[in-house]
Scaffold this active site. Structure first.
Site, PDB file in Angstrom:
ATOM      1  N   HIS A   1     -76.931 -11.243  35.592  1.00  0.00           N
ATOM      2  CA  HIS A   1     -76.986  -9.498  35.504  1.00  0.00           C
ATOM      3  C   HIS A   1     -77.018  -9.191  33.989  1.00  0.00           C
ATOM      4  O   HIS A   1     -76.072  -8.865  32.983  1.00  0.00           O
ATOM      5  CB  HIS A   1     -75.220  -8.794  35.548  1.00  0.00           C
ATOM      6  CG  HIS A   1     -75.395  -7.498  35.539  1.00  0.00           C
ATOM      7  ND1 HIS A   1     -75.003  -7.152  37.210  1.00  0.00           N
ATOM      8  CD2 HIS A   1     -76.099  -6.207  35.031  1.00  0.00           C
ATOM      9  CE1 HIS A   1     -75.263  -5.689  36.644  1.00  0.00           C
ATOM     10  NE2 HIS A   1     -75.422  -5.029  35.088  1.00  0.00           N
TER      11      HIS A   1
ATOM     12  N   HIS B   1     -78.986  -6.529  30.796  1.00  0.00           N
ATOM     13  CA  HIS B   1     -79.584  -5.107  29.938  1.00  0.00           C
ATOM     14  C   HIS B   1     -80.497  -6.023  28.829  1.00  0.00           C
ATOM     15  O   HIS B   1     -79.664  -6.176  27.972  1.00  0.00           O
ATOM     16  CB  HIS B   1     -79.164  -4.447  30.733  1.00  0.00           C
ATOM     17  CG  HIS B   1     -78.073  -3.554  30.913  1.00  0.00           C
ATOM     18  ND1 HIS B   1     -78.429  -2.971  32.138  1.00  0.00           N
ATOM     19  CD2 HIS B   1     -77.509  -3.510  32.293  1.00  0.00           C
ATOM     20  CE1 HIS B   1     -78.252  -2.748  33.374  1.00  0.00           C
ATOM     21  NE2 HIS B   1     -76.641  -3.404  32.946  1.00  0.00           N
ATOM     22  N   LEU B   2     -81.929  -6.048  29.393  1.00  0.00           N
ATOM     23  CA  LEU B   2     -82.239  -6.133  28.054  1.00  0.00           C
ATOM     24  C   LEU B   2     -83.835  -5.131  27.542  1.00  0.00           C
ATOM     25  O   LEU B   2     -83.781  -4.546  26.357  1.00  0.00           O
ATOM     26  CB  LEU B   2     -83.496  -6.816  28.476  1.00  0.00           C
ATOM     27  CG  LEU B   2     -83.037  -9.099  28.625  1.00  0.00           C
ATOM     28  CD1 LEU B   2     -84.284  -8.995  29.127  1.00  0.00           C
ATOM     29  CD2 LEU B   2     -82.899  -8.832  26.936  1.00  0.00           C
ATOM     30  N   ARG B   3     -83.293  -3.823  28.010  1.00  0.00           N
ATOM     31  CA  ARG B   3     -83.735  -2.777  27.485  1.00  0.00           C
ATOM     32  C   ARG B   3     -85.626  -2.841  27.176  1.00  0.00           C
ATOM     33  O   ARG B   3     -85.724  -3.864  28.284  1.00  0.00           O
ATOM     34  CB  ARG B   3     -83.168  -1.691  26.430  1.00  0.00           C
ATOM     35  CG  ARG B   3     -82.024  -1.923  26.206  1.00  0.00           C
ATOM     36  CD  ARG B   3     -81.282  -1.124  27.676  1.00  0.00           C
ATOM     37  NE  ARG B   3     -80.080  -1.181  27.298  1.00  0.00           N
ATOM     38  CZ  ARG B   3     -78.874  -0.830  28.747  1.00  0.00           C
ATOM     39  NH1 ARG B   3     -79.512  -0.394  29.704  1.00  0.00           N
ATOM     40  NH2 ARG B   3     -77.192  -0.195  28.081  1.00  0.00           N
TER      41      ARG B   3
ATOM     42  N   ASN C   1     -83.258  -0.352  35.404  1.00  0.00           N
ATOM     43  CA  ASN C   1     -82.686   0.886  34.699  1.00  0.00           C
ATOM     44  C   ASN C   1     -83.480   0.954  34.110  1.00  0.00           C
ATOM     45  O   ASN C   1     -82.514   1.642  33.580  1.00  0.00           O
ATOM     46  CB  ASN C   1     -80.711   1.116  35.076  1.00  0.00           C
ATOM     47  CG  ASN C   1     -80.325   0.005  34.042  1.00  0.00           C
ATOM     48  OD1 ASN C   1     -81.203  -1.082  33.457  1.00  0.00           O
ATOM     49  ND2 ASN C   1     -79.341   0.825  33.752  1.00  0.00           N
TER      50      ASN C   1
ATOM     51  N   LYS D   1     -82.086  -4.192  43.100  1.00  0.00           N
ATOM     52  CA  LYS D   1     -80.590  -3.848  42.381  1.00  0.00           C
ATOM     53  C   LYS D   1     -80.451  -2.206  43.718  1.00  0.00           C
ATOM     54  O   LYS D   1     -81.097  -1.593  43.241  1.00  0.00           O
ATOM     55  CB  LYS D   1     -81.061  -3.213  41.145  1.00  0.00           C
ATOM     56  CG  LYS D   1     -79.778  -3.237  40.943  1.00  0.00           C
ATOM     57  CD  LYS D   1     -78.427  -3.398  41.032  1.00  0.00           C
ATOM     58  CE  LYS D   1     -77.181  -2.926  40.230  1.00  0.00           C
ATOM     59  NZ  LYS D   1     -77.012  -3.440  38.852  1.00  0.00           N
TER      60      LYS D   1
ATOM     61  N   HIS E   1     -70.704  -7.373  38.856  1.00  0.00           N
ATOM     62  CA  HIS E   1     -69.481  -6.866  37.730  1.00  0.00           C
ATOM     63  C   HIS E   1     -68.216  -6.842  38.728  1.00  0.00           C
ATOM     64  O   HIS E   1     -68.042  -5.500  38.179  1.00  0.00           O
ATOM     65  CB  HIS E   1     -70.217  -6.396  36.776  1.00  0.00           C
ATOM     66  CG  HIS E   1     -71.043  -5.448  36.970  1.00  0.00           C
ATOM     67  ND1 HIS E   1     -70.322  -4.676  38.470  1.00  0.00           N
ATOM     68  CD2 HIS E   1     -71.730  -3.845  36.402  1.00  0.00           C
ATOM     69  CE1 HIS E   1     -71.611  -3.050  38.452  1.00  0.00           C
ATOM     70  NE2 HIS E   1     -71.700  -3.020  37.810  1.00  0.00           N
TER      71      HIS E   1
ATOM     72  N   HIS F   1     -76.136  -0.426  23.604  1.00  0.00           N
ATOM     73  CA  HIS F   1     -76.539   0.968  23.144  1.00  0.00           C
ATOM     74  C   HIS F   1     -76.234   0.966  21.903  1.00  0.00           C
ATOM     75  O   HIS F   1     -75.519   0.199  21.414  1.00  0.00           O
ATOM     76  CB  HIS F   1     -75.743   1.734  23.800  1.00  0.00           C
ATOM     77  CG  HIS F   1     -76.107   1.957  25.247  1.00  0.00           C
ATOM     78  ND1 HIS F   1     -76.978   2.155  26.330  1.00  0.00           N
ATOM     79  CD2 HIS F   1     -74.924   1.622  26.922  1.00  0.00           C
ATOM     80  CE1 HIS F   1     -76.599   2.934  27.630  1.00  0.00           C
ATOM     81  NE2 HIS F   1     -75.604   1.838  27.738  1.00  0.00           N
TER      82      HIS F   1
ATOM     83  N   ALA G   1     -72.223   4.251  28.486  1.00  0.00           N
ATOM     84  CA  ALA G   1     -70.747   2.724  29.123  1.00  0.00           C
ATOM     85  C   ALA G   1     -71.851   1.897  29.158  1.00  0.00           C
ATOM     86  O   ALA G   1     -73.219   2.137  29.102  1.00  0.00           O
ATOM     87  CB  ALA G   1     -70.909   3.290  29.874  1.00  0.00           C
TER      88      ALA G   1
HETATM   89  C1  NCD Z   1     -75.350  -0.324  32.313  1.00  0.00           C
HETATM   90  C2  NCD Z   1     -76.258   0.175  31.189  1.00  0.00           C
HETATM   91  O1  NCD Z   1     -75.961   0.812  30.031  1.00  0.00           O
HETATM   92  O2  NCD Z   1     -77.518   0.137  31.571  1.00  0.00           O
HETATM   93  N1  NCD Z   1     -73.861   0.271  31.767  1.00  0.00           N
HETATM   94  C3  NCD Z   1     -72.756  -0.722  31.826  1.00  0.00           C
HETATM   95  O3  NCD Z   1     -71.389  -0.077  31.228  1.00  0.00           O
HETATM   96  N2  NCD Z   1     -72.547  -1.573  32.550  1.00  0.00           N
HETATM   97  C4  NCD Z   1     -75.107   0.179  33.498  1.00  0.00           C
HETATM   98  C5  NCD Z   1     -73.972  -0.899  34.774  1.00  0.00           C
HETATM   99  O4  NCD Z   1     -74.806  -2.203  34.632  1.00  0.00           O
HETATM  100  O5  NCD Z   1     -73.354  -0.227  35.467  1.00  0.00           O
HETATM  101 ZN    ZN Z   2     -75.405  -3.828  34.317  1.00  0.00          ZN
END
Ligand code: NCD
Ligand code: ZN
Length: 348
Positions: free
Chosen positions: A13, A15-17, A41, A99, A174, A251, A263
């Site tokens: 799991h 996030h690479l953006r 996302n 997802k 998660h 972020h 978040a």
């Molecule tokens: C994730 C994000 O920033 O894309 N943020 C997080 O707090 N985990 C989104 C997610 O997985 O809920």
């Molecule tokens: Zn996530």
């Protein structure tokens, strides 16, 4: 013991953006991990097979020269997702999961699912072809306290959904609660749970006691200490249903440090040192490889990686934040100095 060699880990799991952020964060994951399930996302989200192919190409183009890393793409489930598009993307070996974000649950989840009757056909097709559903397990009902949203989701949404679509492979992602751990443990086949690095380390006091710490704010939000301990116990047990999904979610500092901050914890650079430290603390170094490198591939029906990663004693030499063309991104601070660092990765 002075060295620790494991099969190369995967991140189930991540996030690479996109754009400058992708270029800045990807090398950190590619340095330690061979594969990762890539969260869809983006803005706009990755909803079709064509979107996933284009995003995969952008990730491959952003990889450092010589890096050995395979992104495992996912589609973002919307109420308009077409079963045929999902099946075609899976048949082309392009996607490894779909997802589910309940609409409004977290960052960029506005296009997620509100009416589950509208995704029944896609879920049935996924069950037929053996394509897993990765689930962000929180209800969005404003009447439900944020610390209860995972437990309520299991009762109100997840369990009914699994009964409506028997045979669907599901990853409860998660996990942050003892209820999440217990739910996965109660079902033998077709249900897995990922656990993040940071939820093994922090509880809600770390976020809120003695001052508010925005860099510890993520979703699902960290819960009471008893829940953290339940996660530690199951992660370090070797139980094959549980595996690493870092949810490393970068972020920029300006985006986190504001009246309504984003978040997400950025853990890609120090996940392996932190995990080695945590597993050693719990007398379970011999279970680390199962959690990071064996249980995930087994759930997804993929072979474990052939290569290895080696950790040695001593703290990692990491900055407190990395610079990106979008701005600085703070690396997750576990609140202790990890006793291990990564020294080498070999491909065979
Ligand atoms: C994730 C994000 O920033 O894309 N943020 C997080 O707090 N985990 C989104 C997610 O997985 O809920
Ligand atoms: Zn996530």
């Amino acid at each position: 013991m002075t060295h620790l060699t494991l099969r190369t880990p995967d991140d189930w799991h991540l996030h690479l953006r996109d754009g400058p952020m992708l270029r800045a964060v990807l090398p950190w994951t590619a340095a330690h991990f061979a594969r990762a399930i890539i969260m869809p996302n983006l803005v706009p989200p990755v909803v079709t097979g064509a979107d996933a192919a284009a995003y995969r190409a952008r990730i491959m183009a952003a990889l450092p020269e010589g890096a050995q890393f395979t992104p495992l793409m996912t589609l973002y489930l919307t109420e308009d997702t077409r079963p045929d598009d999902v099946a075609a993307a899976h048949a082309a070996n392009l996607i490894h999961a779909v997802k589910l974000y309940p609409a409004g649950a977290t960052t960029n989840s506005a296009s997620g699912v509100a009416d589950f009757s509208r995704v029944q056909g896609v879920l049935e097709r996924m069950a037929q072809i053996g394509l897993p559903l990765c689930v962000h397990g929180e209800v969005t009902d404003p009447a439900v306290d944020i610390f209860d949203r995972e437990a309520v989701f299991i009762d109100r949404v997840l369990d009914p959904l699994r009964r409506r679509v028997p045979g669907l492979k599901v990853v409860l992602e998660h996990i942050t609660t003892a209820q999440g751990v217990d739910y996965v443990k109660a079902h033998d086949t077709g249900l897995g749970g990922t656990i993040t690095t940071h939820h093994l380390v922090i509880n809600r006091n770390h976020i809120l006691a003695g001052g508010i710490r925005p860099h510890y704010y993520c979703l699902p939000v960290a819960k009471r200490e008893k829940h953290r301990l339940a996660l530690r116990t199951v992660a370090t047990s070797g139980d094959a249903r549980f595996f690493l999904g870092t949810d490393s979610a970068p972020h920029t500092d300006p985006a986190k440090l504001q009246p309504c901050g984003c978040a997400g914890c950025f853990t890609a650079p120090n996940t392996m040192p932190i995990l080695a430290h945590v597993f050693e603390e719990d007398g379970a170094l011999d279970k680390l490889e199962a959690f990071t490198s064996l249980n995930g591939p087994a759930f997804y029906g993929l072979p474990p990686n052939e290569g290895t990663i080696t950790l040695a004693r001593g703290a990692p030499d990491l900055p407190s934040c990395i610079n990106t063309d979008d701005g600085p991104v703070t690396i997750f601070d576990p609140g202790f100095t990890p006793g291990w660092h990564v020294t080498a990765r070999s491909s065979c």
